[in-house]
Structure formats: C-alpha cells, structure tokens
Design a protein around this motif. Structure first.
Motif, mmCIF file in Angstrom:
data_model
loop_
_atom_site.group_PDB
_atom_site.id
_atom_site.type_symbol
_atom_site.label_atom_id
_atom_site.label_comp_id
_atom_site.label_asym_id
_atom_site.label_seq_id
_atom_site.Cartn_x
_atom_site.Cartn_y
_atom_site.Cartn_z
ATOM 1 N N UNK A 215 -25.828 -14.611 -27.426
ATOM 2 C CA UNK A 215 -25.469 -14.292 -26.038
ATOM 3 C C UNK A 215 -24.708 -15.449 -25.405
ATOM 4 N N UNK A 216 -25.174 -16.663 -25.686
ATOM 5 C CA UNK A 216 -24.534 -17.848 -25.094
ATOM 6 C C UNK A 216 -23.070 -17.914 -25.492
ATOM 7 N N UNK B 8 -27.334 -30.802 -35.940
ATOM 8 C CA UNK B 8 -28.737 -30.650 -35.593
ATOM 9 C C UNK B 8 -28.897 -29.731 -34.381
ATOM 10 N N UNK B 9 -30.126 -29.344 -34.107
ATOM 11 C CA UNK B 9 -30.407 -28.555 -32.903
ATOM 12 C C UNK B 9 -30.086 -29.370 -31.644
ATOM 13 N N UNK B 10 -29.469 -28.697 -30.689
ATOM 14 C CA UNK B 10 -29.269 -29.337 -29.382
ATOM 15 C C UNK B 10 -28.173 -30.371 -29.338
ATOM 16 N N UNK C 286 -21.024 -15.219 -23.727
ATOM 17 C CA UNK C 286 -20.738 -15.540 -22.330
ATOM 18 C C UNK C 286 -19.584 -16.543 -22.252
ATOM 19 N N UNK C 287 -19.658 -17.584 -23.095
ATOM 20 C CA UNK C 287 -18.611 -18.603 -23.083
ATOM 21 C C UNK C 287 -17.275 -18.013 -23.527
ATOM 22 N N UNK D 266 -28.346 -24.667 -35.353
ATOM 23 C CA UNK D 266 -28.768 -26.052 -35.507
ATOM 24 C C UNK D 266 -29.804 -26.119 -36.609
ATOM 25 N N UNK E 225 -18.342 -33.448 -20.892
ATOM 26 C CA UNK E 225 -18.848 -32.701 -19.749
ATOM 27 C C UNK E 225 -19.208 -31.278 -20.130
ATOM 28 N N UNK E 226 -19.842 -30.573 -19.190
ATOM 29 C CA UNK E 226 -20.276 -29.218 -19.479
ATOM 30 C C UNK E 226 -19.182 -28.189 -19.253
ATOM 31 N N UNK F 252 -30.701 -17.543 -35.505
ATOM 32 C CA UNK F 252 -32.099 -17.966 -35.341
ATOM 33 C C UNK F 252 -32.477 -18.271 -33.896
ATOM 34 N N UNK F 253 -31.709 -19.137 -33.243
ATOM 35 C CA UNK F 253 -32.115 -19.541 -31.898
ATOM 36 C C UNK F 253 -32.020 -18.352 -30.946
ATOM 37 N N UNK F 254 -33.093 -18.130 -30.193
ATOM 38 C CA UNK F 254 -33.067 -17.016 -29.258
ATOM 39 C C UNK F 254 -31.857 -17.125 -28.333
ATOM 40 N N UNK F 255 -31.124 -16.052 -28.205
ATOM 41 C CA UNK F 255 -30.020 -15.923 -27.255
ATOM 42 C C UNK F 255 -28.820 -16.815 -27.559
#
Lengths: 440, 331
Positions: free
Chosen positions: A145-146, A108-110, A149-150, A191, A274-275, A139-142
């Motif tokens: 890019x995310x 799912x999203x998120x 970056x990772x 998602x 964790x992040x 679909x999801x903006x950026x």
C-alpha cells in the motif's frame, strides 16, 4: 549533514593550525583526537585504525616537514585520505541499452528502501525515462500500500500482485514492463536481516532470475559499527553495485559511509535528505570529504542555485548588489527563490564554514514565514525605501502581518546590516562572511 | 499485575544462565589469551565495546574502572577478573532499572506493569523513522491483550503513506481495537479521540503511535509536544509512559535522538528493536545512563511474540557474543 564530524575535526585540528612546525608529539595528540572524532562519528573501529596509520605515515613524511604551513598539509592529507576512502569520484547507476533496465533495491528493515525506490522513480521520470515500480515486499504489513500511495503521488505506475511470492512478482513485472513500454523497472524488496538465511536466499533467487543491471544497497546514515557487517553480508550474497545513504537530513555524522565504502569497495551513489519525494541527491565523495573538513560544499550549492534560480533575475540581483541598491522587495524575491531550492537548513549546510555557526538545524523555517508576512504587509514604497518606515508605519505593519513591532524592528535591523555587507561585496570584500552572517 | 507467569519467568532465567556462560567463555578466552591486564588485553576489550556501539566515552569509563578495580582488588585468578569485567559493564545499567517495577530478586523488571489506579494507562510511542515503532506497538498490544487487558491503539501517524493500513494489520493480529482517521489529519486529534474512546469503553491500556521523525526537525518535534499536551487535556496525567524506540544498529547519533526526544516530550522508557541481527545496541548503555531512564523491552524478531523484557545481564553477555543476541527459549 556531517556537521558534528566537521566541528569536531576542526576542533582537533585547530591546535595544528596554530603550530609552526609539526613534531611527532603534536601529530600524535591530534591524531588521537581525530581517531576519537571518527569513532564518535561511527566510522568502524578497524577502518579508523587503518586510516590513522595511513595519515600518520604520510604526515611524518618529507613533504610535511619541508612545508611552510603544516596544519594545512595535514588537513589536506586527511581530506585526501577521506576522499580515497569514499571513492575518488561520483558514479552513476547502470542502465541497459536494451530496455527494460532492472534495478534491485535491498537492505535492512527500516533503512528507507520504499521511500528511496519512489524517489529514484521520480528522478528517472524527470530525466525522461518511464519507470515501473515493483512492490516485492510481501511481508511487511501494508508495504505494498505504501508503494502504491507513493507511486500515485509521483505518477509512476506500480506493479502489484497480492497473491504471489516476491520471486514471481519480480519475474512477472519484467514481462509487464515489456508489454507496457516501461524502460526501467525498480524492484522494492522486503527489509531483511543479513543473518536471516531464508530471506537472503530469497533475494539471491530474485537476483538470479531477473538479472538486474544495478543492485543498490540502502543503508541508514545513523547506523553504527554494525554497518560493516551488514554491508559485507549483503555484498557477499548479492555483489551489489552501489550504496544509498538515507536520512542524512538529520545530524548523524554518517561515519557508516566511510566504513562501508572501505570494506566493500563499492561507491555510494545517492543520498536521501528528507521525506519529500525530491529529497534525493547524487553522492560526491570529494564534496563530502570537503564538508567533513569544514570547507563546505559550495559546488553543490551553486548547482542547486543554478537549477532553480531564474538566470535573468540573478543577473539583475547581482547588479543591484554591486550598486548597493538591494531592497526589501529584492530580499523577498530572493526568499522565494531560496524556498524553491529546498529546505533552508539543507542549503545552509552547504555553505563553507557554516558548521562553525553552531547547530544549524535550529534554523526555523517558520521564522521565514513571519519575515514574508512582514514584507507583504508593507507598501511598495516601503519595500523599496525601507528607511522611510517610521514608528507609526511599523505599528501598522506589525498589525497587518500579525507580528509585533519588535519583530518588524528586528527584520529591518537585519536588513540594514545585510545592505551594509552587500556594499562590501560590491567592493569585492569577504563573500564568505556575508553568506555565513546572513542568517544570524 | 504480573505479566510474566512463573513458567515464563523460569524460562527467562534459564536463558540468562546460558548467556552468562557465554559471557564467561568469551571473556575467559580474552583473559587466557592475555593472561594479564596489559595494553593488549585492554585494546581487545576496547575493540569489543566500541564495536558494539558502546561509544568512546562510555568505553573509556568502563575500562578505567576495570583498571582501577584490578589495581585495588589484586585479582587472584581469571574467575575474579571475569567477575570484575562483567560487573563493571552491567553496572552501567544499574541506573536504568526501573524502581516502580523491579521484581523480588531485583534482577528482572516487569516492564508491562500497570498501576491499578490508572485507567486507561496511556503509552505514547516515539522515535526516528524506520526504527520499528509500529511493529513494537503490535507486539505490546498483543502482550497486554494476552494478559487479559482491554487495549485500544491510536493511529496518530497520519503522515507516512499507508501507516494506517500497517497498524491496522497489527491491531487485527493482536485482536485489539484501533482508532484512526484519514492520512493527513491532525495527529493530536487522533490521540485525543483514542483516549476518549478508551475511557468510554472502560479500556485498560491505550497505545498511541506517532509518525517517525528526525529529532532535528523542530517543527515536527513541536507537533510531538502538541500531541502530548492534547493527550493530557483528554485525560489528565496522560501519557503515563513515553517510550522511545531505538534501532539496535543505531550508532552514536542515538544519544542526540534520545536527548532531543527527551527534552521535547520527556522519555520514561526505551525499547531496543532488531536485536536479532548482529548489531549489539551498545548505544542504549550511554542513553540509559545519560537520561537515567530504563530500557524496558527488546525486540528480537518480526513475530508478534518477539518482544522481551530487558535484562542488563543478558544484554551485557550479548556484547561478547557472536551472533544470537538474546537467548530465545522455545516452549
């Protein structure tokens, strides 16, 4: 992690522990509380119902009545049932013998797919593989890019194409992996809601075309009752191989883990804690069940420690502890080692019985910085013989470390108490008590 | 300011009427099947409520209220029983209807109301990771912009990879200005600058995005407090609204989330996202009651106009509905 469930189960079972014999009446009462605990923990309504029925049947059987400690047996039955619900052993992801292995990530999203994809790539890279991340969320903006970056952060290449469809991107990425000698392809998808027919068809098409060796369904540990519906819908469409449970570093009780497992019969393979990119752990059902029952997760703790602790240093430390020669300098070294292992609250959550100490998430990592600063402001002599730290030395240390005399006092007091406990361990006394009291 | 024009308003009303019918049918089925309020009936009701993430405590409360009323009022027919059930469930929300903006008929609040004497009106968006904060901001900004307001967005999520880029795209879609700095910069400084910039250009609305954070990370919650303090320094009284975004699929942990965020920055409103799935979002019932704060918006899709004002009635109806959550009216 899972702490609240542990606490509540313990409260519900406390009464049983005190009982000499199990009667039908006191079981019923305890089971009502266990039921409530599980529902509060977001375990699915129907799953809880079945679970309670099973436990009740087994508890009222011959084995319990004949036993000398009924409380322990009930805990064991609940524990065994929980383990059975979550799958009895840990399972790894499937990798193909002929490269590239393809791993498809869905959810799912998120729920944390992109972060997980990067964490998985990092893990596989550390194990000597050459992963390729594929940005198929168009679909999801950026979103692309995310992932880029990772990817840069963990030094893993990311396959990007900003013009094509998700299907084309996925297909091309396999060719790209072959040409560039990447042996594992991780496809991060958009998602999607399980009721979004168009999007579900899209991911079905991707699956059909790239024939993944492993499909992982990513789900947020905070998910409530609906976890069952979404997992089932994704499973019907994709027949995924395993589940990834994310955001377990919060205080969500994670009942979704139990529900999903029991509804789709697929193992949970990883947990996100964790992040940071290294906050990914394999899922051990038995350990998790132990944790739920407040037995702690000592095995994971030991493994983590083994990974990071310098063996020789550890041996020296052990000797010192036995001889009660533990100094502030050793304490400082130990702090540094602990810091290597991960966040403090994460470590504490694995200690047996730690759940009874109240909200562990309150352990402030900042406080450790003060402790470090205070020790750093001491002379070597003071670190080795803390007893010589008198009033004027305390004042100097406080000024030097930017703290107050009270804080220096507090640290010294805690240290002396710890030394006392260390002596007890040296004599083989209550290891548990030392572990749980150290931080309080 | 009235955000919803007469036409939108009547469409929403129609939508509500429709969902009311659905509620009636669903409960009707329940009532007919059980024919009286017996254990079986109450079990079925319990399953519906708990299955919607309403939670054990809230569910027991609602059910015992229903039992009490059934006893007191001695309902005559199914219609009356249905009425009792529906009113008991939506009653849980009565606390949550915002006083400052309830409309004439008292049913529909205008969640986008902005007092005339506050300029710029500053909204701070908070929540855990992945709930849909950025998307909600895009939709909010669009709605205000459509209502003729000058909107500035502040990209104070300086932590997550590509958060800036994501918000930038939404700002572009909404046609509003965005203030941002490099990833890793101080989020409080971004919030400060955004408000300053909005003041100097005479903007009406400021929306500040913040990084998603788990409510258990005390250092990150401290950071959030600091962002709020700094906003107040930039413009006394800001933020005027602190909106907590909750994912509809969130289980009982939502209560902890709300509690912790509330004690850190004082939540004044809730937005529930992703209600277009099968999740019912029942947890907001407990949250809104516990903290006595209103649910203002529901998110029902990924399009920029998929943000709707919250309605307790529609929400209650949806608890008993199969799939579609909030009735969507095509123009």
């Amino acid at each position: 992690m899972f702490e609240t469930l542990t606490q509540k189960l313990e409260a519900a079972l406390k009464r049983l522990r005190g009982e000499g014999r199990i009667s039908e009446a006191n079981i019923a009462e305890s089971l009502r509380e266990v039921r409530r605990v599980l529902l509060d923990a977001d375990v699915n309504y129907k799953v809880v119902k079945d679970f309670i029925d099973t436990v009740q049947q087994k508890s009222l059987g011959q084995e319990v009545i004949s036993s000398l400690s009924p409380g322990q047996l009930i805990i064991k039955i609940i524990h065994d049932e929980l383990v059975a619900l979550m799958g009895s052993e840990k399972s790894d992801i499937a990798l193909s013998s002929s490269p590239p292995s393809v791993i498809l990530i869905a959810g799912l999203q998120g729920s944390g797919k992109t972060t997980f994809s990067a964490k998985l790539a990092r893990l596989l890279k550390a194990k000597g593989r050459s992963p390729l991340l594929v940005a198929a969320d168009v679909y999801r903006p950026a979103a692309i890019d995310q992932l880029e970056v990772l990817g840069k952060q963990i030094e893993v290449p990311v396959f990007v194409n900003r013009k094509d469809s998700a299907l084309t991107i996925a297909e091309n990425s396999i060719v790209h992996a072959r040409l560039n000698a990447r042996d594992t392809v991780i496809i991060d998808t958009a998602g999607r809601l399980h009721v979004d027919e168009e999007m579900m068809q899209e991911i079905e098409k991707v699956k059909k075309s790239v024939q993944p060796h492993e499909i992982l369904f990513v789900v947020d540990a905070m998910t409530g009752q609906d976890a069952v519906n979404t997992a089932k819908a994704f499973h019907d469409r994709l027949n995924f191989d395993g589940v990834v449970l994310t955001k377990l570093d919060g205080d969500a009780r994670g009942g979704a883990a139990l529900s999903i497992r029991s509804v789709v019969q697929k193992p949970i393979k990883f947990i996100g804690t964790g992040e940071k990119m290294d906050a990914l752990e394999p899922f051990y059902p038995d350990r998790m069940a132990s944790r739920i029952l407040g037995m702690g997760d000592i095995v994971t703790l030991v493994e983590k420690a083994q990974e990071t602790f310098d063996k020789e240093k550890a041996q020296k430390l052990e000797q010192k502890i036995r001889k009660a020669q533990f100094t502030l300098e050793d304490f400082y070294d130990q702090l540094q080692e602990i810091k290597k292992m991960g966040s403090l609250s994460q470590m504490i959550s694995m200690i047996p019985g730690a759940s009874r100490l109240g909200n562990l998430n309150d352990v402030d990592e900042k406080e450790l910085k003060y402790v470090e600063a205070i020790i750093q402001s001491m002379t070597i002599e003071e670190r080795q013989h803390p007893a010589i730290v008198n009033g004027s030395r305390r004042k100097r240390i406080a000024t030097g470390s930017g703290t107050s005399v009270q804080e220096v006092n507090k640290l010294l007091k805690q240290f002396f108490e710890m030394q006392k406990m260390m002596k007890n361990i040296g004599k083989g006394k209550n290891f548990n008590r030392m572990l749980t009291q150290r931080f309080h | 300011m009235k955000f919803f024009d007469a036409q939108t308003f009547s469409r929403l009303k129609e939508g509500l009427a429709k969902t009311r019918d659905v509620l009636v049918t669903k409960v009707n089925r329940l009532v007919t099947a059980g024919s009286k309020v017996d254990k079986q009936f109450l079990d079925a009701l319990e399953e519906i409520l708990i299955g919607a993430d309403v939670g054990v405590e809230m569910t027991s409360e609602i059910i015992s209220n229903i039992q009490q009323r059934v006893k007191d009022e001695r309902y005559e027919n199914q219609d009356e029983l249905q009425r009792i059930i529906a009113s008991e469930i939506s009653k849980a929300f009565t606390h949550s209807v915002s006083e400052r903006n309830s409309s004439d008929n008292g049913q529909l609040a205008d969640p986008l109301f902005i007092p005339h004497d506050v300029k710029p009106y500053v909204i701070m968006i908070v929540g855990v990771n992945g709930v849909g904060k950025t998307t909600t901001i895009g939709k909010l900004a669009y709605n205000y912009k459509q209502a003729g307001k000058d909107v500035v967005i502040g990209a104070a999520d300086t932590f997550r990879a590509a958060a800036n880029e994501q918000l930038e795209i939404w700002a572009e879609r909404a046609g509003v200005k965005i203030i941002q700095q490099l990833q890793g910069s101080d989020p409080a400084a971004v919030a400060f600058d955004t408000i300053q910039s909005a003041q100097s250009r005479g903007a009406d609305v400021v929306i500040i995005d913040t990084a998603g954070r788990l409510h258990t990370k005390s250092n990150l919650m401290e950071e959030l407090k600091k962002i709020k303090r700094v906003m107040d320094k930039s413009l006394s009284g800001a933020p005027h609204e602190v909106l907590l975004v909750i994912d509809a699929s969130t289980g009982q942990n939502g209560i902890q989330q709300a509690r912790q965020f509330h004690s850190a920055v004082g939540i004044t409103g809730i937005a529930v996202t992703k209600l277009d799935g099968t999740a019912k979002g029942g947890i907001v019932l407990s949250i809104s009651k516990l903290l006595n704060i209103p649910v203002r918006y529901v998110g029902v899709g990924e399009q920029i106009d998929d943000l709707q004002p919250f309605s307790a009635e529609a929400f209650t109806a949806a608890l008993f509905q199969g799939n579609v959550h909030v009735e969507r009216q095509s123009p």
